[in-house]
Design a protein around this motif. Sequence first.
Motif, PDB file in Angstrom:
ATOM      1  N   LYS A  94       0.831  -1.203   0.000  1.00 47.88           N
ATOM      2  CA  LYS A  94       0.000   0.000   0.000  1.00 47.88           C
ATOM      3  C   LYS A  94       0.865   1.253   0.000  1.00 47.88           C
ATOM      4  O   LYS A  94       0.542   2.250  -0.645  1.00 47.88           O
ATOM      5  N   GLU A  95       1.958   1.197   0.748  1.00 55.16           N
ATOM      6  CA  GLU A  95       2.873   2.341   0.792  1.00 55.16           C
ATOM      7  C   GLU A  95       3.425   2.638  -0.595  1.00 55.16           C
ATOM      8  O   GLU A  95       3.490   3.797  -1.026  1.00 55.16           O
ATOM      9  N   GLU A  97       2.129   1.965  -3.457  1.00 50.62           N
ATOM     10  CA  GLU A  97       1.077   2.516  -4.307  1.00 50.62           C
ATOM     11  C   GLU A  97       0.912   4.014  -4.064  1.00 50.62           C
ATOM     12  O   GLU A  97       0.696   4.791  -4.996  1.00 50.62           O
ATOM     13  N   GLU A  98       1.006   4.436  -2.799  1.00 48.91           N
ATOM     14  CA  GLU A  98       0.879   5.857  -2.495  1.00 48.91           C
ATOM     15  C   GLU A  98       2.050   6.647  -3.078  1.00 48.91           C
ATOM     16  O   GLU A  98       1.882   7.771  -3.563  1.00 48.91           O
ATOM     17  N   ARG A 101       1.493   7.017  -6.671  1.00 44.97           N
ATOM     18  CA  ARG A 101       0.463   8.022  -6.899  1.00 44.97           C
ATOM     19  C   ARG A 101       1.067   9.424  -6.850  1.00 44.97           C
ATOM     20  O   ARG A 101       0.756  10.282  -7.678  1.00 44.97           O
ATOM     21  N   ASN A 284       2.458  11.944   6.823  1.00 42.93           N
ATOM     22  CA  ASN A 284       2.721  10.522   6.915  1.00 42.93           C
ATOM     23  C   ASN A 284       2.413  10.009   8.317  1.00 42.93           C
ATOM     24  O   ASN A 284       2.473  10.741   9.305  1.00 42.93           O
ATOM     25  N   ARG A 302       0.721   8.204   3.644  1.00 44.88           N
ATOM     26  CA  ARG A 302      -0.656   8.344   3.181  1.00 44.88           C
ATOM     27  C   ARG A 302      -0.858   9.787   2.767  1.00 44.88           C
ATOM     28  O   ARG A 302      -0.719  10.694   3.575  1.00 44.88           O
TER      29      ARG A 302
END
Length: 312
Positions: A94-95, A97-98, A101, A284, A302
């Motif tokens: 997930k990290e 992916e951020e 992004r 973060n 995030r």
Amino acid sequence: MREAEAQVQNVSKIGRLGELFLQKGLLTPEQIDQVAQLQKEKKLRFGDAALALGYLTQAQLDQALGEQFGYSTKSLINGSAAPSLKFFYFPFSKEAEEIRRLRSELLLKFSAQEKIKLAMVSAASGDGKSYMAASLAIALSQVGKRTLLIDADLRGGSLHEYFSLGKPDGLSSVLAGRIGLSDAFIQLMPNLHLLPAGPQPPNPLEILRAPRIRELLESCSDQFDAFVIDTHAASKASDAQMVAHQTGSVLLLARTDHTYIDELRQTKADMLAAGVEVLGTIYNQHEDDGASGLAPFSWMFRLVSRMFRRKN
């Protein structure tokens, strides 16, 4: 011999991912057969079936997928990546992916410009700024951007530690005229070079003064498409403001439940006063999981607030 050949043939029917796990010793041929059976019965992907059977962890699957699709490698051209660099080792987390992004937003932001030049700035130390700079530089290099990661924290730069490079010469040595710029570059990946901070000088702010950083970037502009520059904590000295002024753009980084909002506002005001474009603020969060690496926790970025200024 026939049994070994049969195992290889069976694995080839599963695909390269199953073969990769077999080579790593994470799955046995019998387990692969069971995964294949469940995969066929439930119409699952190989990784999902292995997870359902409890044969693999999500971290093991993410790392294997990264290797299969070329996102990750365990080896660098020079040095080795610290275990805490999750984007490097677990490119499907997930990290990661951020961070991708964020990379996409930056590519859009700088699409009309010839080069990407930005400084990473935080009000205080311990906010994960250097970690983010390293991760973002890796991410940019993976989409073909020839990237130079610069450690401009001449008071305590640590980027070289993320890549196990000892205590090399670097930016301070170049600006002091002791070595040439090309001699200070350390290639980490095909499209990624590092310019470490180098020995701590007695006068960091004077060494970083304009237009020295700007001229340095211009001198190697033909070699790189993107420049990511780490800086010293903005609340402790004016170094970050000096570097950002010559870079033109900054990303602010704050740590949830750690960064004081007044310090963050002051840092932003200082950047604007220096004529710097503040691209956005990254907040973060971290999980204290006792992970090994440069810190006793792993960073989970995030982008809960992306304040990119877009021209209409």
